[in-house]
Design an enzyme around this catalytic site. Structure first.
Site, mmCIF file in Angstrom:
data_model
loop_
_atom_site.group_PDB
_atom_site.id
_atom_site.type_symbol
_atom_site.label_atom_id
_atom_site.label_comp_id
_atom_site.label_asym_id
_atom_site.label_seq_id
_atom_site.Cartn_x
_atom_site.Cartn_y
_atom_site.Cartn_z
ATOM 1 N N TRP A 141 0.940 -1.229 -0.210
ATOM 2 C CA TRP A 141 -0.108 -0.142 -0.089
ATOM 3 C C TRP A 141 0.884 1.272 0.100
ATOM 4 O O TRP A 141 1.764 1.598 0.896
ATOM 5 C CB TRP A 141 -0.962 -0.130 1.166
ATOM 6 C CG TRP A 141 -1.841 1.161 1.018
ATOM 7 C CD1 TRP A 141 -1.253 2.745 1.629
ATOM 8 C CD2 TRP A 141 -3.157 1.199 0.755
ATOM 9 N NE1 TRP A 141 -2.514 3.549 1.120
ATOM 10 C CE2 TRP A 141 -3.638 2.581 0.865
ATOM 11 C CE3 TRP A 141 -4.064 0.232 0.539
ATOM 12 C CZ2 TRP A 141 -4.713 2.821 0.582
ATOM 13 C CZ3 TRP A 141 -5.537 0.561 0.308
ATOM 14 C CH2 TRP A 141 -5.618 2.179 0.526
ATOM 15 N N GLU A 214 7.903 -0.896 1.525
ATOM 16 C CA GLU A 214 7.962 -0.750 3.166
ATOM 17 C C GLU A 214 9.036 -1.646 3.677
ATOM 18 O O GLU A 214 8.934 -2.725 3.459
ATOM 19 C CB GLU A 214 6.584 -0.567 3.584
ATOM 20 C CG GLU A 214 5.621 0.271 3.218
ATOM 21 C CD GLU A 214 4.109 0.090 3.852
ATOM 22 O OE1 GLU A 214 3.973 0.752 4.693
ATOM 23 O OE2 GLU A 214 3.569 -1.090 3.477
ATOM 24 N N GLN A 250 4.877 4.815 7.841
ATOM 25 C CA GLN A 250 4.489 4.121 9.092
ATOM 26 C C GLN A 250 5.711 3.695 10.143
ATOM 27 O O GLN A 250 5.730 3.394 11.141
ATOM 28 C CB GLN A 250 3.519 3.061 9.029
ATOM 29 C CG GLN A 250 2.341 3.572 8.455
ATOM 30 C CD GLN A 250 1.188 2.637 8.253
ATOM 31 O OE1 GLN A 250 1.041 1.882 9.289
ATOM 32 N NE2 GLN A 250 0.278 2.586 7.123
ATOM 33 N N LYS A 276 3.000 10.711 7.538
ATOM 34 C CA LYS A 276 2.632 10.158 8.664
ATOM 35 C C LYS A 276 3.285 10.613 10.021
ATOM 36 O O LYS A 276 2.907 11.563 10.835
ATOM 37 C CB LYS A 276 2.346 8.736 8.947
ATOM 38 C CG LYS A 276 1.129 8.280 8.037
ATOM 39 C CD LYS A 276 0.727 7.128 7.876
ATOM 40 C CE LYS A 276 -0.380 6.421 7.014
ATOM 41 N NZ LYS A 276 -1.897 6.757 7.160
ATOM 42 N N ARG A 410 -3.350 -4.234 13.181
ATOM 43 C CA ARG A 410 -2.180 -3.399 13.222
ATOM 44 C C ARG A 410 -2.221 -2.315 14.460
ATOM 45 O O ARG A 410 -2.931 -1.424 14.700
ATOM 46 C CB ARG A 410 -2.224 -2.412 12.153
ATOM 47 C CG ARG A 410 -2.118 -3.127 10.622
ATOM 48 C CD ARG A 410 -1.781 -2.311 9.744
ATOM 49 N NE ARG A 410 -2.875 -1.287 9.057
ATOM 50 C CZ ARG A 410 -2.761 -0.192 8.510
ATOM 51 N NH1 ARG A 410 -1.757 -0.267 8.029
ATOM 52 N NH2 ARG A 410 -3.925 0.476 8.411
#
Length: 445
Positions: A141, A214, A250, A276, A410
């Site tokens: 994502w 990621e 993240q 974020k 999560r």
């Protein structure tokens, strides 16, 4: 007069009449009145423990007093400027980020959101390499805008609209659910990675520009690549003349116990994207790259000129966020709290048949919900039921319930969460899991 916090007689009447929907799910069942620290407070007076840091963003908790002060002081002096102008907050933010990234990643472009900064990174990679194909994980994502959405496989690919051309995927490393094995029957990520790039090479038209991943795959279910994987991935990119982009929306700014998650593996990307956690709830992102890549991009006419590039107000917040993390030694604190949280989650794995796996780093932890340990079959339904019961008991949880990926919690409370709040959240989570498992055993679910 328009009042921002004016309440109507029927709290959901205005929602149903005026609020457009933007996700394939319902809104949360309460209207949030205010938030403080690790808690949310609803208009009806309920108190909810937030184990998601908002949208995984409120790194230092809600309404952090030092961030509030920064906003109040900065907005009186600078709020927004012409995009071609510079100010001290964004210069200092760039300097602060570059001081933490290592030897080579020294050029910083402050932007606003995760989708936007990944869009900029992919555009830069394509311009610098002169190629257009992009590789990403098949459970990835990276955003909802054109190029970032094209590199996203976890969801939002079924709208019927074409994606950016040249999108290719490789298998996501998933230790709990391996697909490739060695002669001893153990997970063989080397074989999996080789297979992935054999497929890439077979499908590529010879224009491989970049690979974006990621360092811990969050949207795919908090998947931590095995030690050595990211180094091997970088070598695959180097062999093909591709740039490696790490999306640390993240995983950065202390979330995993280091300033950046790639520092665990000592594998430096060509381009790093932050969002974020950098703004701690405010819209702030940053692209970080090398002098060489930035120079070549500039010479070739790189253009990512937005209304809010280098905005001073949020840049000042980013400086405050980084100062607090450094001053309070929150990277080390997060490692310790993360170990404590993980131990609590592992006890749930050991105790309950519907809890399959606990994984993660620091205060980014995942808990995989299954039907039974006997077959590890996924269960989005059971995960949803646990989520609902947690919420009723005062704990907000985020569960990945995407097709073929659910349900994985999560768990990412603010770095400022207390041990007492961790205990409270773990207790509510266990109570919810226990009640659901009992209902399953009794045939009530």
């Amino acid at each position: 007069m328009i009042e921002a916090f004016e309440k109507s007689q029927g709290p959901w009447a205005d929602v149903e009449k005026y609020v457009g929907r933007y996700a394939g799910m319902d809104f949360s069942p309460d209207i949030i009145d205010h938030a403080k620290g690790t808690y949310l407070f609803t208009e009806s007076g309920e108190k909810i423990l937030d184990f998601t840091s908002g949208q995984m963003s409120s790194t230092l908790g809600h309404s952090n007093p030092e961030i509030v002060t920064t906003l109040q002081q900065t907005v009186q002096r600078l709020d927004h400027l012409y995009s071609g102008m510079l100010s001290r907050p964004n210069i200092n933010l760039s300097k602060n980020i570059a001081s933490k990234t290592g030897e080579n990643l020294k050029k910083v472009i402050p932007l606003s959101t995760g989708s936007e900064v990944n869009e900029a990174a992919l555009r830069m990679a394509k311009l610098v390499t002169g190629k257009f194909e992009v590789v990403s994980f098949n459970k990835s994502w990276h955003g909802v805008t054109q190029a970032s959405a094209g590199a996203t496989y976890a969801s939002a690919r079924k709208s019927g609209a074409p994606m950016s051309p040249g999108q290719l995927s490789i298998p996501t490393p998933y230790t709990y659910r391996p697909n490739f094995f060695n002669s001893e029957g153990e997970y063989d990520w080397h074989k999996e990675l080789d297979y992935g790039f054999e497929m890439v090479d077979a499908q590529s038209v010879g224009s491989l520009a970049a690979c974006i991943v990621e360092p811990i795959v969050s949207g795919g279910g908090i998947l931590v690549p095995p030690k050595g994987y990211l180094a091997a991935l970088k070598e695959k990119c180097r062999e093909r003349g591709m740039l490696l982009i790490f999306d640390e929306a993240q995983t950065s700014l202390g979330r995993t116990g280091e300033w950046f998650a790639y520092q665990y593996d000592d594998v430096e990307p060509d381009i790093l994207t932050l969002s974020k956690t950098l703004g701690s709830g405010l819209p702030l992102a940053a692209l970080v790259t090398t002098d060489k890549i930035e120079k070549k991009a500039h010479e070739k006419g790189f253009l990512f000129y937005t209304s809010h590039v280098n905005d001073p107000l949020v840049a000042a917040v980013g400086c405050t966020v980084m100062n607090i993390i450094e001053r309070d030694n929150l990277c080390q604190v997060t490692k310790e709290k993360g170990n404590y949280l993980h131990d609590g989650l592992q006890k749930l794995v050991d105790e309950y048949d519907i809890v399959g796996d606990a994984r993660g780093r620091g205060l980014l932890q995942g808990l995989e919900i299954i039907k039974s340990k006997s077959n590890k079959e996924r269960s989005e339904f059971i995960g949803d039921e646990i989520t609902k019961r947690c919420y009723k008991l005062g704990l907000h949880m985020n569960i990945v319930n995407l097709p073929g990926m659910g349900g994985v919690f999560r768990i990412a409370p603010p770095l400022t969460v207390s041990y007492e709040e961790l205990d409270s959240g773990l207790a509510i989570l266990e109570q919810s899991i226990k009640s659901v498992q009992n209902d399953i055993n009794l045939g009530n679910l």
